[in-house]
Design a protein around this motif. Structure first.
Motif, PDB file in Angstrom:
ATOM      1  N   PRO A 156      33.816  38.754  29.355  1.00 20.05           N
ATOM      2  CA  PRO A 156      35.028  38.473  28.568  1.00 20.05           C
ATOM      3  C   PRO A 156      34.715  37.677  27.292  1.00 20.05           C
ATOM      4  CG  PRO A 156      34.919  37.080  30.518  1.00 20.05           C
ATOM      5  CD  PRO A 156      33.808  38.061  30.650  1.00 20.05           C
ATOM      6  N   VAL A 190      35.036  43.250  29.103  1.00 28.78           N
ATOM      7  CA  VAL A 190      36.017  43.175  30.194  1.00 28.78           C
ATOM      8  C   VAL A 190      36.996  42.030  29.912  1.00 28.78           C
ATOM      9  CG1 VAL A 190      34.507  44.098  32.004  1.00 28.78           C
ATOM     10  CG2 VAL A 190      34.438  41.661  31.490  1.00 28.78           C
ATOM     11  N   ASN A 191      38.056  41.975  30.684  1.00 22.08           N
ATOM     12  CA  ASN A 191      39.007  40.866  30.545  1.00 22.08           C
ATOM     13  C   ASN A 191      38.601  39.663  31.381  1.00 22.08           C
ATOM     14  OD1 ASN A 191      40.729  42.305  28.805  1.00 22.08           O
ATOM     15  ND2 ASN A 191      41.533  43.421  30.572  1.00 22.08           N
ATOM     16  N   GLU A 192      37.860  39.926  32.443  1.00 22.27           N
ATOM     17  CA  GLU A 192      37.353  38.838  33.290  1.00 22.27           C
ATOM     18  C   GLU A 192      36.078  39.307  33.984  1.00 22.27           C
ATOM     19  OE1 GLU A 192      40.645  38.354  36.025  1.00 22.27           O
ATOM     20  OE2 GLU A 192      39.826  39.944  37.281  1.00 22.27           O
ATOM     21  N   SER A 194      34.694  40.429  36.712  1.00 19.37           N
ATOM     22  CA  SER A 194      34.968  40.919  38.066  1.00 19.37           C
ATOM     23  C   SER A 194      34.445  42.339  38.234  1.00 19.37           C
ATOM     24  CB  SER A 194      36.479  40.896  38.345  1.00 19.37           C
ATOM     25  OG  SER A 194      37.125  41.867  37.551  1.00 19.37           O
ATOM     26  N   GLU A 196      36.044  44.725  39.589  1.00 23.35           N
ATOM     27  CA  GLU A 196      37.146  45.654  39.260  1.00 23.35           C
ATOM     28  C   GLU A 196      37.078  46.015  37.773  1.00 23.35           C
ATOM     29  OE1 GLU A 196      37.579  42.787  40.897  1.00 23.35           O
ATOM     30  OE2 GLU A 196      38.168  43.502  42.886  1.00 23.35           O
ATOM     31  N   GLU A 197      36.794  45.021  36.958  1.00 27.09           N
ATOM     32  CA  GLU A 197      36.715  45.254  35.516  1.00 27.09           C
ATOM     33  C   GLU A 197      35.488  46.105  35.162  1.00 27.09           C
ATOM     34  OE1 GLU A 197      39.755  44.765  34.018  1.00 27.09           O
ATOM     35  OE2 GLU A 197      38.669  43.777  32.374  1.00 27.09           O
ATOM     36  N   ARG A 200      36.431  49.606  36.063  1.00 25.84           N
ATOM     37  CA  ARG A 200      37.388  50.179  35.100  1.00 25.84           C
ATOM     38  C   ARG A 200      36.664  50.672  33.838  1.00 25.84           C
ATOM     39  NH1 ARG A 200      40.077  48.367  30.593  1.00 25.84           N
ATOM     40  NH2 ARG A 200      39.321  46.214  30.735  1.00 25.84           N
TER      41      ARG A 200
END
Ligand code: GAL
Length: 333
Positions: A156, A190-192, A194, A196-197, A200
């Motif tokens: 991020p 990414v936004n954070e 993780s 999951e990011e 994505r």
């Protein structure tokens, strides 16, 4: 009569403890963490506490769980409790400047831990050569794949380390790009931090590109997510993937052949170095070990920068296992 004595004892014991702390000049250290999105932070916390106490310091710890405002409030609370020095893993590299400003109003110095606090009168910075971490990833992958399509999945933007990593990763492959050997076909943050990011962005990358040969991921969580997306296309193990932190999942992915390498930043070294520095700074002793300087946008911050190391399938035994890392995570060699 007896209850009077008991009351007196209850009053005297805390007073005696307080006086003992003052007499022995116990340095009060405040340690503010961000979150525990990477398992490394548990080790950072525990080792930092252990070392600070071993050095005779008194420690206060809190974690903001990614909340900028919460971290500011936690800093304020620690300053009100009279800490002599603050050690901060900023939840946001820019926003944490407000913590430094506030601390200086209390005449309390601040040490930035692992992540740099930007644009403020920061006192010290203890970290790794973070641009070098990115270079190590690109060096490793480009030796194995000197020609091909590359993707970069960055951390991020709120974390200065993400920017330094990206700089290291991209500047290393720049000559390959100029020669036309490497094509940088995807580059996103990414936004954070993780998985999951990571998943994505890897999916997005695969949807937009026919062929990907190597993915430079900012850390192991992002790499794990990327590997999940690659697995869905039966590509895991065929595409090179880098990571950072030598997390348990990364060691497993490396052993399984899904992840090519990770960069390990020795946690014991940073925690012990920062604890030593905090105690010295808290006591107002002269600091001679901060021999590097880092530009934080406002000033050249006195820094201690440690070295990171490449971990791959062949040297896992010599690196992370030697560090006692796997033992702590109950993993078999
Ligand atoms: C970075 C740190 C990495 C990784 C990441 C996610 O700032 O340098 O080692 O842990 O945060 O927590």
């Amino acid at each position: 009569m007896i209850s009077k004595y008991i009351k007196l004892i209850f009053f005297l014991i805390p007073l005696a403890l307080l006086l003992q702390d003052c007499q022995h000049g116990k340095v009060k250290v405040g340690f503010l963490l961000d979150d525990f999105s990477s398992e490394r932070w548990y080790r950072d916390r525990d080792l930092f506490i252990e070392k600070t106490e071993e050095l005779g310091g008194k420690i206060l710890v809190d974690s903001a769980m990614g909340d900028i405002k919460k971290q500011f409030e936690q800093a304020k609370a620690m300053l009100e409790k009279g800490v002599d020095v603050l050690v901060v893993v900023p939840a946001n590299s820019e926003a944490a400047a407000a913590i430094v400003k506030l601390s200086h109003r209390y005449e309390v110095p601040v040490i930035s831990y692992d992540r740099l606090i930007k644009n403020c009168d920061l006192d010290y910075y203890v970290s790794f050569e973070n641009t070098r971490v990115g270079e190590l990833m690109s060096d490793y992958l480009s030796k194995r794949c000197p020609v091909g399509n590359y993707a970069v999945i960055c951390g991020p933007d709120s974390d200065n380390n993400s920017r330094m990593l990206k700089l290291g990763q991209t500047q290393f492959i720049q000559p390959f790009i100029e020669k036309g050997d490497i094509k940088l076909v995807f580059e996103e943050c990414v936004n954070e931090w993780s998985s999951e990011e990571g998943y994505r962005l890897m999916k997005k990358c695969l949807a937009a590109n026919e062929k990907i040969d190597a993915v430079l991921c900012g850390n192991d969580a992002l790499a794990q997510g990327a590997i999940e997306a690659l697995k869905e296309k039966d590509l895991a193990g065929q595409v090179l993937v880098s990571g950072q932190d030598a997390e348990t999942v990364a060691i497993q992915n490396i052993m399984a052949g899904y992840q090519t390498m990770t960069v390990y930043k020795p946690i014991e070294a940073i925690a012990i170095t920062a604890a030593n520095l905090a105690i010295k700074v808290g006591k107002g002793e002269p600091i001679t070990e901060a021999i590097h300087t880092t530009n934080n946008g406002q000033k050249m911050v006195q820094s201690i920068l440690l070295e990171a190391m490449v971990v791959n399938r062949d040297n896992i035994n010599m690196t992370v296992i030697a560090e006692g890392y796997l033992k702590e995570h109950n993993l078999k060699q």
